[in-house]
Design a protein around this motif. Structure first.
Motif, short mmCIF file in Angstrom:
data_model
loop_
_atom_site.label_atom_id
_atom_site.label_comp_id
_atom_site.label_asym_id
_atom_site.label_seq_id
_atom_site.Cartn_x
_atom_site.Cartn_y
_atom_site.Cartn_z
N ILE A 1 0.85 -1.18 0.00
CA ILE A 1 0.00 0.00 0.00
C ILE A 1 0.89 1.23 0.00
CG2 ILE A 1 -0.19 0.00 2.53
CD1 ILE A 1 -3.12 1.01 2.10
N THR A 2 0.46 2.27 -0.70
CA THR A 2 1.20 3.52 -0.76
C THR A 2 0.32 4.64 -0.24
OG1 THR A 2 2.46 2.78 -2.68
CG2 THR A 2 2.45 5.14 -2.25
N ALA A 3 0.88 5.42 0.69
CA ALA A 3 0.21 6.60 1.23
C ALA A 3 0.98 7.83 0.80
CB ALA A 3 0.13 6.52 2.75
N ARG A 4 0.26 8.86 0.43
CA ARG A 4 0.87 10.14 0.04
C ARG A 4 0.40 11.20 1.02
NH1 ARG A 4 3.09 12.46 -4.82
NH2 ARG A 4 2.51 14.65 -4.98
N PHE A 5 1.34 11.96 1.57
CA PHE A 5 1.03 12.94 2.60
C PHE A 5 2.15 13.96 2.69
CE2 PHE A 5 3.24 9.32 4.27
CZ PHE A 5 4.21 9.85 5.09
N ALA A 6 1.98 14.93 3.56
CA ALA A 6 3.02 15.93 3.82
C ALA A 6 3.14 16.12 5.32
CB ALA A 6 2.67 17.25 3.14
N LEU A 7 4.31 16.56 5.73
CA LEU A 7 4.58 16.84 7.14
C LEU A 7 4.80 18.33 7.35
CD1 LEU A 7 7.15 14.02 7.99
CD2 LEU A 7 4.70 14.04 8.50
N ARG A 8 4.52 18.76 8.54
CA ARG A 8 4.89 20.12 8.95
C ARG A 8 6.33 20.10 9.46
NH1 ARG A 8 -0.38 19.63 11.18
NH2 ARG A 8 -1.83 21.00 10.11
N ARG A 9 6.85 21.24 9.72
CA ARG A 9 8.22 21.40 10.22
C ARG A 9 8.44 20.62 11.52
NH1 ARG A 9 11.88 25.30 9.05
NH2 ARG A 9 10.34 26.33 7.76
N ASP A 10 7.39 20.50 12.36
CA ASP A 10 7.51 19.80 13.64
C ASP A 10 7.31 18.29 13.51
OD1 ASP A 10 4.78 19.54 13.27
OD2 ASP A 10 4.22 20.52 15.14
N GLY A 11 7.10 17.76 12.30
CA GLY A 11 6.94 16.33 12.08
C GLY A 11 5.50 15.85 12.14
N SER A 12 4.55 16.74 12.37
CA SER A 12 3.14 16.35 12.40
C SER A 12 2.58 16.31 10.98
CB SER A 12 2.33 17.31 13.27
OG SER A 12 2.36 18.62 12.73
N LEU A 13 1.49 15.56 10.82
CA LEU A 13 0.85 15.45 9.51
C LEU A 13 0.23 16.78 9.11
CD1 LEU A 13 -0.97 12.01 9.73
CD2 LEU A 13 0.90 12.62 8.20
N GLN A 14 0.37 17.12 7.85
CA GLN A 14 -0.26 18.30 7.29
C GLN A 14 -1.41 17.79 6.43
OE1 GLN A 14 2.37 20.92 5.21
NE2 GLN A 14 0.72 21.86 4.07
N GLY A 15 -2.62 17.95 6.88
CA GLY A 15 -3.78 17.45 6.16
C GLY A 15 -3.98 15.96 6.38
N THR A 16 -4.80 15.36 5.53
CA THR A 16 -5.12 13.95 5.63
C THR A 16 -4.35 13.16 4.57
OG1 THR A 16 -7.34 14.55 6.35
CG2 THR A 16 -7.03 12.29 5.59
N THR B 1 3.23 10.00 14.08
CA THR B 1 3.46 11.44 13.96
C THR B 1 2.97 12.12 15.22
OG1 THR B 1 1.37 11.65 12.75
CG2 THR B 1 3.38 11.52 11.44
N PRO B 2 3.58 13.18 15.64
CA PRO B 2 4.66 13.85 14.95
C PRO B 2 5.97 13.04 15.01
CG PRO B 2 4.19 14.97 17.01
CD PRO B 2 3.18 13.89 16.86
N ALA B 3 6.61 12.95 13.87
CA ALA B 3 7.89 12.25 13.76
C ALA B 3 8.97 13.12 14.39
CB ALA B 3 8.22 11.98 12.30
N ARG B 4 9.93 12.49 15.03
CA ARG B 4 11.05 13.23 15.62
C ARG B 4 12.04 13.57 14.51
NH1 ARG B 4 13.74 10.23 20.23
NH2 ARG B 4 14.92 12.17 20.27
N LEU B 5 12.17 14.86 14.22
CA LEU B 5 13.05 15.36 13.16
C LEU B 5 14.01 16.40 13.72
CD1 LEU B 5 10.27 16.22 10.52
CD2 LEU B 5 11.45 14.04 10.80
N THR B 6 15.18 16.47 13.12
CA THR B 6 16.07 17.59 13.45
C THR B 6 15.48 18.85 12.83
OG1 THR B 6 17.42 17.23 11.48
CG2 THR B 6 18.13 16.11 13.51
#
Length: 148
Positions: A73-88, A116-121
């Protein structure tokens, strides 16, 4: 002041040959970050600081639905700067028998919410913020072990 800036830019041979504003995609990340992961995976330690380190952190919460055979399965999404999901997230591809499709989609969306939020630098967060990510989860089935 602007005229001085234009003259200074034109005086530099490198600046005259290449201007980031004329072609911003030359120095940017790919339009869509794509990754394929064989799931399940374990959560890596510490924050992600590279694109290669990001995908396992986003897939670490994925668990196979009960009685699921081999699937993808493939999911398409975007993250915010803090690693949280942006939209659905959107599901853009599935390879699974129809009776398991709904369970697979539900688990994939739930796993992204759990991870999410993913831990990102800070650097990686700024680089991936708002950019599309296509993450493909490949599950070989319960009895496949380490076979590809």
């Amino acid at each position: 002041m602007l005229a001085g800036l234009v003259l200074a830019r034109a005086a530099s041979p490198a600046a005259a040959q290449f201007d980031v504003y004329d072609n911003p995609s030359v120095l940017s990340l790919p339009a869509t970050f794509r990754a394929t992961l064989r799931v399940p995976v374990t959560m890596p330690e510490g924050p992600a600081d590279t694109l290669a380190g990001l995908a396992p952190r986003l897939a670490a919460c994925w668990r196979p639905p009960a009685d699921l055979e081999a699937a993808a399965i493939t999911a398409r999404f975007a993250l915010r700067r803090d690693g949280s999901l942006q939209g659905t997230p959107r599901i853009t591809f599935t390879r699974v028998p129809p009776r398991w499709r709904d369970a697979l989609v539900a688990e994939t969306l739930a796993s992204l919410a759990r991870c999410t939020p993913a831990r990102l630098t800070a650097g990686l967060g700024g680089a991936v913020a708002g950019r599309p990510i296509a993450l493909r989860f490949v599950y070989p089935g319960p009895n496949q072990g380490d076979r590809p």
